[in-house]
Write an enzyme that holds these catalytic residues in place. Structure first.
Site, PDB file in Angstrom:
ATOM      1  N   GLY A  20       1.782   2.531  -0.839  1.00 36.90           N
ATOM      2  CA  GLY A  20       2.115   3.007  -2.188  1.00 36.90           C
ATOM      3  C   GLY A  20       2.388   1.920  -3.211  1.00 36.90           C
ATOM      4  N   SER A  21       1.803   0.733  -3.018  1.00 38.68           N
ATOM      5  CA  SER A  21       2.083  -0.322  -4.005  1.00 38.68           C
ATOM      6  C   SER A  21       1.416  -0.037  -5.348  1.00 38.68           C
ATOM      7  CB  SER A  21       1.689  -1.704  -3.469  1.00 38.68           C
ATOM      8  OG  SER A  21       0.291  -1.833  -3.380  1.00 38.68           O
ATOM      9  N   ASN A  22       0.265   0.613  -5.351  1.00 41.43           N
ATOM     10  CA  ASN A  22      -0.344   0.985  -6.633  1.00 41.43           C
ATOM     11  C   ASN A  22       0.453   2.088  -7.316  1.00 41.43           C
ATOM     12  OD1 ASN A  22      -2.999  -0.445  -7.363  1.00 41.43           O
ATOM     13  ND2 ASN A  22      -3.200  -0.121  -5.161  1.00 41.43           N
ATOM     14  N   ASN A 116      -9.722   6.704  -9.181  1.00 39.51           N
ATOM     15  CA  ASN A 116      -9.475   5.985  -7.931  1.00 39.51           C
ATOM     16  C   ASN A 116      -9.546   4.490  -8.184  1.00 39.51           C
ATOM     17  OD1 ASN A 116      -9.179   5.620  -5.041  1.00 39.51           O
ATOM     18  ND2 ASN A 116     -11.361   5.154  -4.950  1.00 39.51           N
ATOM     19  N   HIS A 118     -10.529   0.913  -6.109  1.00 37.85           N
ATOM     20  CA  HIS A 118     -11.194   0.435  -4.896  1.00 37.85           C
ATOM     21  C   HIS A 118     -11.134  -1.091  -4.891  1.00 37.85           C
ATOM     22  CE1 HIS A 118     -13.995   0.742  -1.525  1.00 37.85           C
ATOM     23  NE2 HIS A 118     -14.574  -0.344  -2.018  1.00 37.85           N
ATOM     24  N   ASP A 159     -17.153   6.602  -4.014  1.00 34.33           N
ATOM     25  CA  ASP A 159     -17.086   5.306  -4.715  1.00 34.33           C
ATOM     26  C   ASP A 159     -18.208   5.090  -5.723  1.00 34.33           C
ATOM     27  OD1 ASP A 159     -14.785   4.588  -3.310  1.00 34.33           O
ATOM     28  OD2 ASP A 159     -15.893   3.559  -1.731  1.00 34.33           O
ATOM     29  N   GLU A 188      -5.020  -5.356  -8.721  1.00 34.42           N
ATOM     30  CA  GLU A 188      -5.044  -3.889  -8.776  1.00 34.42           C
ATOM     31  C   GLU A 188      -3.829  -3.378  -9.542  1.00 34.42           C
ATOM     32  OE1 GLU A 188      -5.651  -1.823  -5.033  1.00 34.42           O
ATOM     33  OE2 GLU A 188      -6.780  -3.511  -4.237  1.00 34.42           O
TER      34      GLU A 188
HETATM   35  C1  GRF Z   1      -5.594  -0.522  -2.213  1.00 37.27           C
HETATM   36  O1  GRF Z   1      -6.195  -1.678  -1.728  1.00 37.27           O
HETATM   37  C2  GRF Z   1      -6.598   0.301  -2.989  1.00 37.27           C
HETATM   38  O2  GRF Z   1      -7.578  -0.469  -3.604  1.00 37.27           O
HETATM   39  C3  GRF Z   1      -7.220   1.164  -1.922  1.00 37.27           C
HETATM   40  O3  GRF Z   1      -6.185   1.421  -0.999  1.00 37.27           O
HETATM   41  C4  GRF Z   1      -5.190   0.414  -1.096  1.00 37.27           C
HETATM   42  C5  GRF Z   1      -3.910   1.116  -1.362  1.00 37.27           C
HETATM   43  O4  GRF Z   1      -2.801   0.254  -1.333  1.00 37.27           O
HETATM   44  N1  GRF Z   1      -7.793   2.344  -2.480  1.00 37.27           N
HETATM   45  P1  GRF Z   1      -1.371   0.803  -1.749  1.00 37.27           P
HETATM   46  O5  GRF Z   1      -1.019   1.943  -0.820  1.00 37.27           O
HETATM   47  O6  GRF Z   1      -1.449   1.249  -3.178  1.00 37.27           O
HETATM   48  O7  GRF Z   1      -0.440  -0.356  -1.558  1.00 37.27           O
END
Ligand code: GRF
Length: 210
Positions: A20-22, A116, A118, A159, A188
């Protein structure tokens, strides 16, 4: 969602399966006012133990765990996702490390309303199986000198939806899949909130109703 001052914000529904870092980067962007007209209405996961789900809970977000094996088909699972998203009046769905491939049930219910991220420069190194370390491994195997990340609209072709933004990252001679993944991930966290903010603004400007 509406466009007037003081009216309802753009409600985000986040789908995640892992750390869940994003999601955290988007949460922080909202907290800091970078995404002034957005709020996270709901966080859904297909993994009960996803660290991202616990993180969202600890931040006071409404969270839902939907157990895939409780549904007889992928379509019925996605119908439950749609119901949860609609119930929370979600305008825009954000995939943030969500590992399931979406069925048309979900994609058509939120047409052009699912984004999304990627970890490659799509269309390179995308598609089924190109997830996690496999992407960075393939980039290094091919001897690429640059990689990066891509935010795109989700369509039925995995994708392959319209690209909204990309950030390149140089590949270093000593990179391993892990070191490359880490540097791409840092980008990201900048790219995704930026593109989400821009996409919401564009939809408002073009008066495309959510
Ligand atoms: C990220 O590398 C994103 O590009 C891909 O899955 C990963 C998710 O990472 N879709 P996080 O859970 O957001 O840390």
């Amino acid at each position: 969602m509406s466009t007037g001052d003081g009216e309802r914000k753009c409600k985000l529904g986040v789908l995640l399966s892992g750390r869940g870092s994003n999601f955290q980067a988007i949460h922080q962007a909202i907290e800091s006012g970078q995404l002034g007209n957005a709020e996270i209405a709901l966080v859904i996961s297909n993994k009960q133990q996803a660290p991202g789900l616990a993180l969202a809970q600890s931040q006071g977000h409404t969270t839902v765990y939907l157990k895939p094996s409780a549904y007889p088909s992928k379509e019925e699972y996605d119908t439950a996702i749609v119901k949860a998203l609609k119930g929370a009046e979600v305008d825009l769905v954000i995939l943030a490390g969500y590992t399931r491939i979406l069925t048309p049930v979900l994609i058509t219910a939120f047409s052009k309303r699912i984004l999304n991220i990627h970890p490659s420069l799509l269309p390179a190194y995308g598609g089924k199986g190109m997830v996690g370390g496999a992407v960075h491994h393939a980039v290094l195997e091919a001897g690429e000198t640059q990689s990066g990340c891509t935010v795109h609209i989700v369509t039925e072709a995995v994708d392959e939806g319209p690209i909204l933004g990309q950030q390149t990252v140089a590949v270093m001679p000593k990179d391993t899949p892990d070191t490359l993944a880490q540097r791409v991930l840092e980008q990201e966290h900048v790219l995704y909130p930026n593109i989400i903010g821009r996409y919401i603004k564009e939809q408002i400007t073009e008066q495309i109703p959510f």
